[in-house]
Structure formats: structure tokens, C-alpha cells
Design a protein around this motif. Structure first.
Motif, mmCIF file in Angstrom:
data_model
loop_
_atom_site.group_PDB
_atom_site.id
_atom_site.type_symbol
_atom_site.label_atom_id
_atom_site.label_comp_id
_atom_site.label_asym_id
_atom_site.label_seq_id
_atom_site.Cartn_x
_atom_site.Cartn_y
_atom_site.Cartn_z
ATOM 1 N N GLN A 182 0.827 -1.207 0.000
ATOM 2 C CA GLN A 182 0.000 0.000 0.000
ATOM 3 C C GLN A 182 0.861 1.256 0.000
ATOM 4 O OE1 GLN A 182 -3.771 -2.016 2.433
ATOM 5 N NE2 GLN A 182 -2.668 -0.310 3.327
ATOM 6 N N GLY A 183 2.003 1.194 0.664
ATOM 7 C CA GLY A 183 2.908 2.342 0.671
ATOM 8 C C GLY A 183 3.439 2.649 -0.715
ATOM 9 N N PHE A 184 3.777 1.595 -1.463
ATOM 10 C CA PHE A 184 4.277 1.788 -2.824
ATOM 11 C C PHE A 184 3.213 2.442 -3.707
ATOM 12 C CE2 PHE A 184 4.453 0.231 -7.220
ATOM 13 C CZ PHE A 184 5.700 0.710 -7.599
ATOM 14 N N ILE A 185 1.971 1.940 -3.599
ATOM 15 C CA ILE A 185 0.880 2.497 -4.411
ATOM 16 C C ILE A 185 0.642 3.958 -4.051
ATOM 17 C CG2 ILE A 185 -1.597 2.378 -4.903
ATOM 18 C CD1 ILE A 185 -1.443 -0.629 -4.544
ATOM 19 N N ALA A 186 0.650 4.253 -2.753
ATOM 20 C CA ALA A 186 0.413 5.632 -2.303
ATOM 21 C C ALA A 186 1.498 6.576 -2.813
ATOM 22 C CB ALA A 186 0.335 5.683 -0.777
ATOM 23 N N LEU A 187 2.746 6.154 -2.708
ATOM 24 C CA LEU A 187 3.857 6.995 -3.178
ATOM 25 C C LEU A 187 3.833 7.131 -4.694
ATOM 26 C CD1 LEU A 187 6.725 5.686 -0.864
ATOM 27 C CD2 LEU A 187 5.568 7.895 -0.731
ATOM 28 N N PHE A 188 3.510 6.025 -5.384
ATOM 29 C CA PHE A 188 3.418 6.058 -6.845
ATOM 30 C C PHE A 188 2.287 6.981 -7.289
ATOM 31 C CE2 PHE A 188 1.598 4.271 -10.805
ATOM 32 C CZ PHE A 188 2.690 4.451 -11.638
ATOM 33 N N ALA A 189 1.185 6.964 -6.528
ATOM 34 C CA ALA A 189 0.010 7.774 -6.877
ATOM 35 C C ALA A 189 0.293 9.273 -6.813
ATOM 36 C CB ALA A 189 -1.158 7.435 -5.962
ATOM 37 N N THR A 190 1.265 9.660 -5.988
ATOM 38 C CA THR A 190 1.592 11.082 -5.901
ATOM 39 C C THR A 190 2.150 11.609 -7.225
ATOM 40 O OG1 THR A 190 3.837 10.626 -5.069
ATOM 41 C CG2 THR A 190 2.080 10.903 -3.440
ATOM 42 N N GLN A 191 2.647 10.685 -8.059
ATOM 43 C CA GLN A 191 3.224 11.075 -9.351
ATOM 44 C C GLN A 191 2.352 10.680 -10.537
ATOM 45 O OE1 GLN A 191 6.050 12.845 -9.150
ATOM 46 N NE2 GLN A 191 5.997 12.547 -6.926
ATOM 47 N N ILE A 192 1.298 9.909 -10.276
ATOM 48 C CA ILE A 192 0.556 9.282 -11.367
ATOM 49 C C ILE A 192 -0.287 10.258 -12.190
ATOM 50 C CG2 ILE A 192 -1.599 8.683 -10.168
ATOM 51 C CD1 ILE A 192 -1.347 5.893 -11.413
ATOM 52 N N GLN A 193 -0.757 11.327 -11.566
ATOM 53 C CA GLN A 193 -1.635 12.266 -12.262
ATOM 54 C C GLN A 193 -0.974 12.900 -13.481
ATOM 55 O OE1 GLN A 193 -2.773 14.709 -8.823
ATOM 56 N NE2 GLN A 193 -4.902 14.147 -9.198
ATOM 57 N N ALA A 194 0.343 13.010 -13.431
ATOM 58 C CA ALA A 194 1.055 13.630 -14.544
ATOM 59 C C ALA A 194 1.155 12.711 -15.756
ATOM 60 C CB ALA A 194 2.462 14.030 -14.089
ATOM 61 N N PHE A 195 0.843 11.416 -15.571
ATOM 62 C CA PHE A 195 1.025 10.455 -16.643
ATOM 63 C C PHE A 195 -0.252 9.742 -17.077
ATOM 64 C CE2 PHE A 195 4.887 10.625 -14.007
ATOM 65 C CZ PHE A 195 5.820 11.039 -14.956
ATOM 66 N N VAL A 196 -1.197 9.535 -16.157
ATOM 67 C CA VAL A 196 -2.397 8.755 -16.462
ATOM 68 C C VAL A 196 -3.645 9.629 -16.384
ATOM 69 C CG1 VAL A 196 -3.784 6.745 -15.827
ATOM 70 C CG2 VAL A 196 -1.303 6.702 -15.502
ATOM 71 N N PRO A 197 -4.423 9.710 -17.482
ATOM 72 C CA PRO A 197 -5.671 10.490 -17.475
ATOM 73 C C PRO A 197 -6.653 9.933 -16.440
ATOM 74 C CG PRO A 197 -5.029 9.894 -19.713
ATOM 75 C CD PRO A 197 -4.146 9.112 -18.789
ATOM 76 N N GLU A 198 -7.486 10.800 -15.893
ATOM 77 C CA GLU A 198 -8.426 10.395 -14.841
ATOM 78 C C GLU A 198 -9.395 9.315 -15.315
ATOM 79 O OE1 GLU A 198 -11.771 12.383 -11.861
ATOM 80 O OE2 GLU A 198 -10.479 13.662 -13.080
ATOM 81 N N VAL A 199 -9.863 9.435 -16.587
ATOM 82 C CA VAL A 199 -10.803 8.453 -17.128
ATOM 83 C C VAL A 199 -10.174 7.066 -17.172
ATOM 84 C CG1 VAL A 199 -12.132 7.769 -19.157
ATOM 85 C CG2 VAL A 199 -12.042 10.174 -18.488
ATOM 86 N N LEU A 200 -8.928 6.988 -17.614
ATOM 87 C CA LEU A 200 -8.224 5.714 -17.678
ATOM 88 C C LEU A 200 -7.999 5.149 -16.275
ATOM 89 C CD1 LEU A 200 -6.681 3.488 -19.110
ATOM 90 C CD2 LEU A 200 -4.661 4.979 -19.174
ATOM 91 N N MET A 201 -7.646 6.026 -15.331
ATOM 92 C CA MET A 201 -7.417 5.574 -13.963
ATOM 93 C C MET A 201 -8.690 4.980 -13.365
ATOM 94 S SD MET A 201 -5.546 4.967 -11.424
ATOM 95 C CE MET A 201 -4.090 5.565 -12.265
ATOM 96 N N ASP A 202 -9.836 5.621 -13.621
ATOM 97 C CA ASP A 202 -11.119 5.112 -13.111
ATOM 98 C C ASP A 202 -11.417 3.729 -13.685
ATOM 99 O OD1 ASP A 202 -11.484 7.402 -11.640
ATOM 100 O OD2 ASP A 202 -12.806 8.372 -13.096
ATOM 101 N N ALA A 203 -11.133 3.553 -14.984
ATOM 102 C CA ALA A 203 -11.373 2.265 -15.644
ATOM 103 C C ALA A 203 -10.459 1.181 -15.078
ATOM 104 C CB ALA A 203 -11.162 2.396 -17.147
ATOM 105 N N ILE A 204 -9.206 1.530 -14.830
ATOM 106 C CA ILE A 204 -8.241 0.586 -14.279
ATOM 107 C C ILE A 204 -8.682 0.125 -12.892
ATOM 108 C CG2 ILE A 204 -5.911 0.378 -13.317
ATOM 109 C CD1 ILE A 204 -4.926 2.050 -15.691
ATOM 110 N N ILE A 205 -9.080 1.082 -12.045
ATOM 111 C CA ILE A 205 -9.515 0.749 -10.683
ATOM 112 C C ILE A 205 -10.725 -0.180 -10.718
ATOM 113 C CG2 ILE A 205 -10.550 1.689 -8.574
ATOM 114 C CD1 ILE A 205 -8.786 4.153 -8.942
#
Length: 233
Positions: free
Chosen positions: A164-187
Motif C-alpha cells: 500500500q505504501g508503494f501504491i500511495a507513493l506512486f500515486a503522488t506522481q501518477i496524475q502527470a502520466f495517467v488520465p483520470e478516465v483511464l485511472m477510473d477504468a483501471i480501478i
């Protein structure tokens, strides 16, 4: 603090496990009934998660491909070997006890929508509500798991914090690379794939059948890959 929710979750598992060690004199009949109740609850949780998919072909493909990769890598055996190695280091008296507790608890606590969504919320919005809720649930279940499966459950706090720590830290940088629509679909699709694995865990707890759930873990990565590919076309 980005990792606050994750750390609280890990501490809750440790505290719950300590209570479970104290309460190990619970009768076998009571342990069996409580474990069956948890198994049924886990089963229903997994069904609910699995039904959230909007592209079930992706879920089926992810499970099929991911399971094949997991069998090839023999992840279940490696996790069991890690548990047995830890067992030897701490000098456990009952062979297999720590390994079973470690593997079972790790899979239950790590594979699921709350772990992924909660960690993403912590990283993206610094909102720890989901992980705080998960911490409460994990802490309560750790009492029962530890009373039935032993101290290996406490050790599951380590992979929970790392994952969970890795995902949380990765998520702090993810917005710059993954569109919100794609992120919602992935989740959404990861939730469904994770739900199927949660169903398998529930069946294992109920001892209906023995499913090598750990060998299905690569399915989560395959789901991310397939959703991304589909979004490009």
C-alpha cells in the motif's frame, strides 16, 4: 502525510494479532465457526467486487493470463517457502502454522479494492478515510486469524505496508502520466479481478476447495495492461 493510512493499517494488524495471541485459548469449535463466518463474509465481499466490472472479457482474460504466469513463476510455493523460512528463524513449534497464517492473511489484506483505492486516495488526495476503515476491519479479523492460524498473521503487516505504501507513493506522481478516465477504468477492472481472487480466498477459508490464489496475483498487472491497451483503440 501520504503514508499515514498505510501505517495505521499495519499497526492495526499488529495490535489485532497481539490480541489474537492472548485469546488463543478459544475453543476449536468457536474458532471453526468464526472462521466459517469470516469465510462467508469474504466470499460475499468478493462477489460484490467481481460484479463491478464493465468489461468482463478483460477480467476473464486477466485471470486466465495472470494465473498462467503465476503458475509458471510458482508464486504460491515461493510465498509458502518465505513463510516456512520465517518459521524456522523464529523457532515455531508447529510446522506450517506461520506459513499458512502469513500467506492467508497477506492475500486477504493485500488483494482487494480497499487496499488499492485507499492507497490511491492517500497518494492522490491525502484522504486516508478508506485505509482507516480497512485498518479497523483488518484489525478485527487479525484477532480471529491469529487465534486460529498463529503469529504468521502479524507478519502480514510487512507486505501490507510495503504494497500500500508503494501504491500511495506512486500515486503522488501518477496524475502527470495517467488520465483520470483511464485511472477510473483501471480501478474498476482491478476491483473485479481482485474480487474473483477474494472469492477464491473465501472458498479456501471455508475449505470447500484448495485454490492457489497467490498464483493469480499477476492478473492484477495484466488487467492494468489490458485496460490501457483497450483505451488506446
Amino acid at each position: 502525510m501520504v503514508l499515514l493510512g498505510t501505517l495505521v493499517n499495519g499497526v492495526a494488524i499488529i495490535i489485532g494479532s497481539l490480541f489474537g495471541l492472548v485469546l488463543r485459548n478459544i475453543s476449536e469449535r468457536m474458532k471453526a465457526t468464526v472462521m466459517q463466518g469470516i469465510g462467508l463474509a469474504v466470499l460475499i465481499l468478493g462477489v460484490g467486487m467481481g460484479l463491478k466490472s464493465e468489461q468482463f472479457l478483460i477480467v476473464i482474460s486477466s485471470i486466465a493470463i495472470g494465473s498462467a504466469i503465476g503458475e509458471w513463476w510458482n508464486l504460491e510455493e515461493k510465498l509458502n517457502s518465505l513463510g516456512l523460512w520465517i518459521e524456522k528463524r523464529v523457532g515455531a513449534k508447529e510446522k506450517g502454522n506461520i506459513a499458512r497464517g502469513f500467506v492467508t492473511a497477506t492475500l486477504v489484506y493485500v488483494v482487494g479494492a480497499m487496499a488499492i483505492v485507499g492507497a490511491l486516495d492517500s497518494g492522490l488526495r491525502h484522504d486516508h478515510t478508506v485505509l482507516f476503515t480497512k485498518a479497523m476491519l483488518d484489525g478485527i479479523s487479525a484477532i480471529i486469524f491469529t487465534s486460529a492460524l498463529g503469529i504468521g498473521v502479524m507478519l502480514s503487516a510487512v507486505p501490507v505496508i510495503l504494497y500500500q505504501g508503494f501504491i500511495a507513493l506512486f500515486a503522488t506522481q501518477i496524475q502527470a502520466f495517467v488520465p483520470e478516465v483511464l485511472m477510473d477504468a483501471i480501478i474498476l477492472e482491478i476491483t473485479a479481478v481482485g474480487g474473483i481472487m477474494i472469492v477464491a480466498i473465501g472458498l479456501n477459508i471455508l475449505e470447500v476447495v484448495k485454490i492457489r490464489v497467490a498464483n493469480m496475483l499477476p492478473s492484477l498487472l495484466i488487467a492494468i495492461l489490458l485496460v490501457t491497451i483497450v483505451s488506446l483503440f
